[in-house]
Scaffold this active site. Structure first.
Site, PDB file in Angstrom:
ATOM      1  N   HIS A  93      28.455  39.903 -32.444  1.00  0.00           N
ATOM      2  CA  HIS A  93      28.936  41.143 -31.818  1.00  0.00           C
ATOM      3  C   HIS A  93      28.037  42.296 -32.273  1.00  0.00           C
ATOM      4  CE1 HIS A  93      31.426  44.584 -30.814  1.00  0.00           C
ATOM      5  NE2 HIS A  93      32.062  43.793 -29.967  1.00  0.00           N
ATOM      6  N   GLU A 165      27.441  42.798 -23.600  1.00  0.00           N
ATOM      7  CA  GLU A 165      28.121  44.049 -23.958  1.00  0.00           C
ATOM      8  C   GLU A 165      27.081  45.118 -24.273  1.00  0.00           C
ATOM      9  OE1 GLU A 165      32.353  42.955 -25.608  1.00  0.00           O
ATOM     10  OE2 GLU A 165      30.933  43.214 -27.228  1.00  0.00           O
TER      11      GLU A 165
HETATM   12  P1  13P Z   1      36.129  48.102 -25.628  1.00  0.00           P
HETATM   13  O1  13P Z   1      36.769  47.214 -24.604  1.00  0.00           O
HETATM   14  O2  13P Z   1      37.150  48.782 -26.515  1.00  0.00           O
HETATM   15  O3  13P Z   1      35.109  49.027 -25.047  1.00  0.00           O
HETATM   16  O4  13P Z   1      35.325  47.121 -26.650  1.00  0.00           O
HETATM   17  C1  13P Z   1      34.404  46.243 -26.124  1.00  0.00           C
HETATM   18  C2  13P Z   1      34.058  45.264 -27.179  1.00  0.00           C
HETATM   19  O5  13P Z   1      33.350  45.571 -28.116  1.00  0.00           O
HETATM   20  C3  13P Z   1      34.625  43.913 -27.059  1.00  0.00           C
HETATM   21  O6  13P Z   1      33.996  43.042 -27.938  1.00  0.00           O
END
Ligand code: 13P
Length: 251
Positions: A93, A165
Protein backbone atom coordinates in the site's frame (compact mmCIF):
# COMPACT_ATOMS: atom_id res chain seq x y z
CA UNK A 1 -15.75 -13.45 -16.39
CA UNK A 2 -14.02 -11.78 -13.47
CA UNK A 3 -16.05 -11.67 -10.23
CA UNK A 4 -16.28 -8.10 -8.91
CA UNK A 5 -14.36 -7.67 -5.67
CA UNK A 6 -14.90 -4.96 -3.06
CA UNK A 7 -12.38 -4.87 -0.23
CA UNK A 8 -12.40 -2.50 2.72
CA UNK A 9 -9.02 -1.31 3.94
CA UNK A 10 -9.65 -0.12 7.47
CA UNK A 11 -6.07 1.13 7.99
CA UNK A 12 -5.60 1.96 11.70
CA UNK A 13 -9.29 2.44 12.43
CA UNK A 14 -11.57 0.64 14.89
CA UNK A 15 -10.75 -1.23 18.09
CA UNK A 16 -11.00 -5.02 18.14
CA UNK A 17 -14.46 -4.91 19.72
CA UNK A 18 -15.70 -2.34 17.22
CA UNK A 19 -14.37 -4.47 14.37
CA UNK A 20 -16.17 -7.55 15.61
CA UNK A 21 -19.42 -5.62 16.12
CA UNK A 22 -19.16 -4.26 12.54
CA UNK A 23 -18.68 -7.73 11.09
CA UNK A 24 -21.52 -9.25 13.09
CA UNK A 25 -23.85 -6.51 11.91
CA UNK A 26 -22.64 -6.86 8.32
CA UNK A 27 -23.40 -10.57 8.37
CA UNK A 28 -27.04 -9.88 9.34
CA UNK A 29 -27.49 -7.99 6.03
CA UNK A 30 -28.71 -9.47 2.81
CA UNK A 31 -25.46 -9.16 0.85
CA UNK A 32 -25.70 -9.19 -2.97
CA UNK A 33 -24.63 -12.33 -4.74
CA UNK A 34 -21.93 -12.38 -7.39
CA UNK A 35 -19.69 -9.87 -5.65
CA UNK A 36 -16.73 -10.90 -3.49
CA UNK A 37 -16.38 -8.92 -0.28
CA UNK A 38 -13.50 -8.61 2.15
CA UNK A 39 -12.50 -6.57 5.15
CA UNK A 40 -8.80 -5.88 5.67
CA UNK A 41 -8.03 -4.96 9.26
CA UNK A 42 -5.10 -4.48 11.66
CA UNK A 43 -3.25 -7.66 12.70
CA UNK A 44 -4.64 -7.84 16.20
CA UNK A 45 -8.23 -7.84 14.92
CA UNK A 46 -7.77 -10.72 12.53
CA UNK A 47 -8.22 -13.77 14.76
CA UNK A 48 -11.59 -12.58 16.03
CA UNK A 49 -12.74 -11.53 12.58
CA UNK A 50 -11.78 -14.88 11.07
CA UNK A 51 -13.69 -16.64 13.86
CA UNK A 52 -16.76 -14.42 13.41
CA UNK A 53 -17.07 -14.42 9.63
CA UNK A 54 -18.73 -16.79 7.19
CA UNK A 55 -17.99 -17.56 3.55
CA UNK A 56 -19.67 -14.33 2.38
CA UNK A 57 -17.02 -11.99 3.74
CA UNK A 58 -13.29 -12.67 3.43
CA UNK A 59 -10.80 -11.34 5.95
CA UNK A 60 -7.53 -9.71 4.98
CA UNK A 61 -4.44 -8.31 6.65
CA UNK A 62 -2.99 -4.93 5.72
CA UNK A 63 0.60 -6.17 5.56
CA UNK A 64 2.67 -9.24 6.36
CA UNK A 65 6.36 -10.18 6.52
CA UNK A 66 7.89 -12.51 3.96
CA UNK A 67 10.19 -14.27 6.43
CA UNK A 68 8.68 -17.18 8.36
CA UNK A 69 10.40 -16.07 11.56
CA UNK A 70 13.35 -14.07 12.82
CA UNK A 71 14.50 -10.95 14.61
CA UNK A 72 11.94 -8.53 13.14
CA UNK A 73 10.48 -6.78 16.16
CA UNK A 74 6.87 -5.76 15.66
CA UNK A 75 6.37 -7.63 12.39
CA UNK A 76 3.89 -10.45 11.69
CA UNK A 77 4.73 -13.25 9.26
CA UNK A 78 2.54 -14.22 6.34
CA UNK A 79 2.96 -17.77 7.69
CA UNK A 80 1.09 -16.67 10.83
CA UNK A 81 -1.66 -15.04 8.76
CA UNK A 82 -2.05 -18.28 6.87
CA UNK A 83 -2.22 -20.25 10.14
CA UNK A 84 -5.06 -18.02 11.32
CA UNK A 85 -7.03 -18.63 8.14
CA UNK A 86 -6.71 -15.10 6.77
CA UNK A 87 -7.85 -14.98 3.11
CA UNK A 88 -6.08 -11.88 1.76
CA UNK A 89 -3.10 -9.66 2.45
CA UNK A 90 -2.65 -6.12 1.14
CA UNK A 91 0.91 -5.72 -0.10
CA UNK A 92 2.72 -2.48 -0.90
CA UNK A 93 0.00 0.00 0.00
CA UNK A 94 1.29 3.50 -0.76
CA UNK A 95 1.14 4.39 2.94
CA UNK A 96 3.52 1.52 3.66
CA UNK A 97 5.74 2.41 0.72
CA UNK A 98 5.90 6.06 1.81
CA UNK A 99 6.02 5.73 5.61
CA UNK A 100 7.53 2.30 6.23
CA UNK A 101 10.13 1.94 3.47
CA UNK A 102 8.28 -0.75 1.55
CA UNK A 103 10.13 -1.31 -1.75
CA UNK A 104 9.30 -3.09 -5.02
CA UNK A 105 11.72 -5.82 -3.89
CA UNK A 106 10.01 -6.41 -0.53
CA UNK A 107 6.63 -6.29 -2.28
CA UNK A 108 7.78 -9.09 -4.60
CA UNK A 109 9.06 -11.22 -1.69
CA UNK A 110 5.73 -10.79 0.08
CA UNK A 111 3.75 -11.68 -3.05
CA UNK A 112 5.75 -14.89 -3.49
CA UNK A 113 5.33 -15.80 0.18
CA UNK A 114 1.59 -15.09 0.20
CA UNK A 115 1.07 -17.29 -2.87
CA UNK A 116 3.12 -20.06 -1.27
CA UNK A 117 0.91 -19.88 1.85
CA UNK A 118 -2.40 -19.64 -0.02
CA UNK A 119 -3.15 -16.10 1.09
CA UNK A 120 -4.37 -13.99 -1.84
CA UNK A 121 -2.16 -10.91 -2.36
CA UNK A 122 -3.83 -7.57 -3.04
CA UNK A 123 -0.87 -5.74 -4.58
CA UNK A 124 -1.07 -1.96 -4.62
CA UNK A 125 0.47 0.33 -7.20
CA UNK A 126 0.06 4.03 -7.83
CA UNK A 127 1.84 7.24 -8.71
CA UNK A 128 2.39 10.49 -6.83
CA UNK A 129 1.03 13.82 -8.01
CA UNK A 130 4.54 14.83 -9.09
CA UNK A 131 4.92 11.66 -11.19
CA UNK A 132 1.51 12.31 -12.69
CA UNK A 133 2.45 15.86 -13.64
CA UNK A 134 5.93 15.12 -15.02
CA UNK A 135 4.50 12.18 -16.97
CA UNK A 136 6.71 9.49 -15.47
CA UNK A 137 3.62 7.71 -14.14
CA UNK A 138 3.41 5.14 -16.93
CA UNK A 139 6.94 3.96 -16.24
CA UNK A 140 6.26 3.99 -12.50
CA UNK A 141 3.20 1.73 -12.73
CA UNK A 142 4.78 -0.58 -15.31
CA UNK A 143 7.86 -1.04 -13.13
CA UNK A 144 5.82 -1.61 -9.97
CA UNK A 145 3.79 -4.32 -11.68
CA UNK A 146 6.73 -6.01 -13.41
CA UNK A 147 8.65 -6.16 -10.13
CA UNK A 148 5.66 -7.33 -8.07
CA UNK A 149 5.03 -10.24 -10.47
CA UNK A 150 8.72 -11.21 -10.83
CA UNK A 151 9.29 -14.98 -10.53
CA UNK A 152 5.58 -15.64 -10.00
CA UNK A 153 4.40 -18.91 -11.49
CA UNK A 154 1.92 -18.36 -14.34
CA UNK A 155 -0.94 -20.27 -12.70
CA UNK A 156 -0.37 -18.38 -9.43
CA UNK A 157 -0.36 -15.04 -11.22
CA UNK A 158 -4.08 -15.39 -11.95
CA UNK A 159 -4.87 -15.40 -8.23
CA UNK A 160 -3.25 -12.02 -7.59
CA UNK A 161 -5.48 -8.99 -7.17
CA UNK A 162 -3.98 -5.62 -8.15
CA UNK A 163 -5.22 -2.36 -6.68
CA UNK A 164 -4.41 0.76 -8.67
CA UNK A 165 -4.45 3.61 -6.17
CA UNK A 166 -3.10 6.96 -7.35
CA UNK A 167 -1.44 8.46 -4.29
CA UNK A 168 -2.83 11.89 -5.12
CA UNK A 169 -6.35 10.49 -4.71
CA UNK A 170 -5.98 8.90 -1.27
CA UNK A 171 -7.40 10.91 1.57
CA UNK A 172 -7.01 14.13 -0.43
CA UNK A 173 -10.59 14.75 -1.45
CA UNK A 174 -9.59 14.30 -5.12
CA UNK A 175 -10.47 11.22 -7.12
CA UNK A 176 -9.42 9.99 -10.55
CA UNK A 177 -12.14 10.15 -13.18
CA UNK A 178 -13.48 6.73 -14.09
CA UNK A 179 -11.92 7.11 -17.58
CA UNK A 180 -8.49 7.90 -16.12
CA UNK A 181 -8.74 5.07 -13.61
CA UNK A 182 -9.77 2.68 -16.38
CA UNK A 183 -6.82 3.72 -18.56
CA UNK A 184 -4.43 3.01 -15.72
CA UNK A 185 -6.07 -0.34 -14.91
CA UNK A 186 -5.73 -1.16 -18.61
CA UNK A 187 -2.03 -0.32 -18.41
CA UNK A 188 -1.73 -2.73 -15.46
CA UNK A 189 -3.49 -5.44 -17.48
CA UNK A 190 -1.29 -4.85 -20.54
CA UNK A 191 1.84 -5.06 -18.39
CA UNK A 192 0.67 -8.40 -17.00
CA UNK A 193 -0.12 -9.55 -20.53
CA UNK A 194 3.42 -8.71 -21.67
CA UNK A 195 4.91 -10.49 -18.67
CA UNK A 196 2.71 -13.61 -19.05
CA UNK A 197 -0.03 -13.88 -21.68
CA UNK A 198 -3.59 -12.77 -22.46
CA UNK A 199 -5.24 -15.63 -20.60
CA UNK A 200 -3.53 -14.58 -17.39
CA UNK A 201 -4.00 -10.83 -17.83
CA UNK A 202 -7.70 -11.40 -18.50
CA UNK A 203 -8.03 -13.45 -15.30
CA UNK A 204 -6.37 -11.00 -12.91
CA UNK A 205 -8.76 -8.75 -11.02
CA UNK A 206 -7.84 -5.09 -10.89
CA UNK A 207 -9.36 -2.76 -8.32
CA UNK A 208 -9.36 1.00 -8.26
CA UNK A 209 -8.82 2.79 -4.95
CA UNK A 210 -9.03 6.45 -3.98
CA UNK A 211 -12.17 8.09 -2.62
CA UNK A 212 -14.48 5.34 -3.80
CA UNK A 213 -17.90 5.71 -2.18
CA UNK A 214 -21.48 4.52 -2.72
CA UNK A 215 -22.16 7.55 -4.94
CA UNK A 216 -19.41 6.77 -7.48
CA UNK A 217 -18.91 2.99 -7.29
CA UNK A 218 -21.19 2.23 -10.25
CA UNK A 219 -19.32 4.66 -12.47
CA UNK A 220 -15.99 2.97 -11.75
CA UNK A 221 -17.45 -0.51 -12.01
CA UNK A 222 -18.95 0.19 -15.44
CA UNK A 223 -15.43 0.58 -16.86
CA UNK A 224 -14.14 -2.53 -18.64
CA UNK A 225 -10.81 -2.83 -16.83
CA UNK A 226 -12.03 -2.04 -13.31
CA UNK A 227 -13.12 -5.17 -11.47
CA UNK A 228 -13.64 -3.77 -8.01
CA UNK A 229 -12.44 -1.31 -5.43
CA UNK A 230 -10.12 -1.08 -2.46
CA UNK A 231 -11.94 1.32 -0.17
CA UNK A 232 -10.73 3.23 2.88
CA UNK A 233 -13.11 5.74 4.46
CA UNK A 234 -16.35 4.46 2.92
CA UNK A 235 -15.72 0.93 4.23
CA UNK A 236 -15.90 1.97 7.87
CA UNK A 237 -19.70 2.07 8.21
CA UNK A 238 -21.81 -1.03 7.63
CA UNK A 239 -24.46 0.82 5.64
CA UNK A 240 -21.92 2.36 3.29
CA UNK A 241 -20.01 -0.91 2.84
CA UNK A 242 -23.23 -2.72 1.92
CA UNK A 243 -24.08 0.11 -0.51
CA UNK A 244 -20.68 -0.39 -2.19
CA UNK A 245 -21.40 -4.10 -2.65
CA UNK A 246 -24.83 -3.31 -4.04
CA UNK A 247 -23.39 -0.69 -6.39
CA UNK A 248 -20.85 -3.23 -7.66
CA UNK A 249 -23.62 -5.78 -8.10
CA UNK A 250 -25.84 -3.40 -10.08
CA UNK A 251 -23.16 -1.83 -12.28
P1 13P B 1 -9.99 6.19 0.62
O1 13P B 1 -11.06 5.29 0.06
O2 13P B 1 -10.29 6.62 2.04
O3 13P B 1 -9.62 7.31 -0.30
O4 13P B 1 -8.65 5.27 0.77
C1 13P B 1 -8.19 4.60 -0.33
C2 13P B 1 -7.19 3.60 0.12
O5 13P B 1 -6.08 3.95 0.48
C3 13P B 1 -7.61 2.19 0.16
O6 13P B 1 -6.50 1.37 0.32
Amino acid sequence: MRTPFIAGNWKMHKTVNEAEAFLKELLTKDLPSGVDAAICAPFIHLDRLVQATNDKVGIGAENGHFEAQGAFTGEVSIDSLSDLGVDYVIIGHSERREMFNETDESVNKKVLKALEKDVVPIVCCGETLEERENETYIEKITTQIEKAFKDVDAEDAKKIVVAYEPIWAIGTGKSATSEDANKMCQLVRETIEKTFNTEISEAVRIQYGGLVKPENIKEYMSEPHIDGALVGGASLEVESFVALLEGAHNA
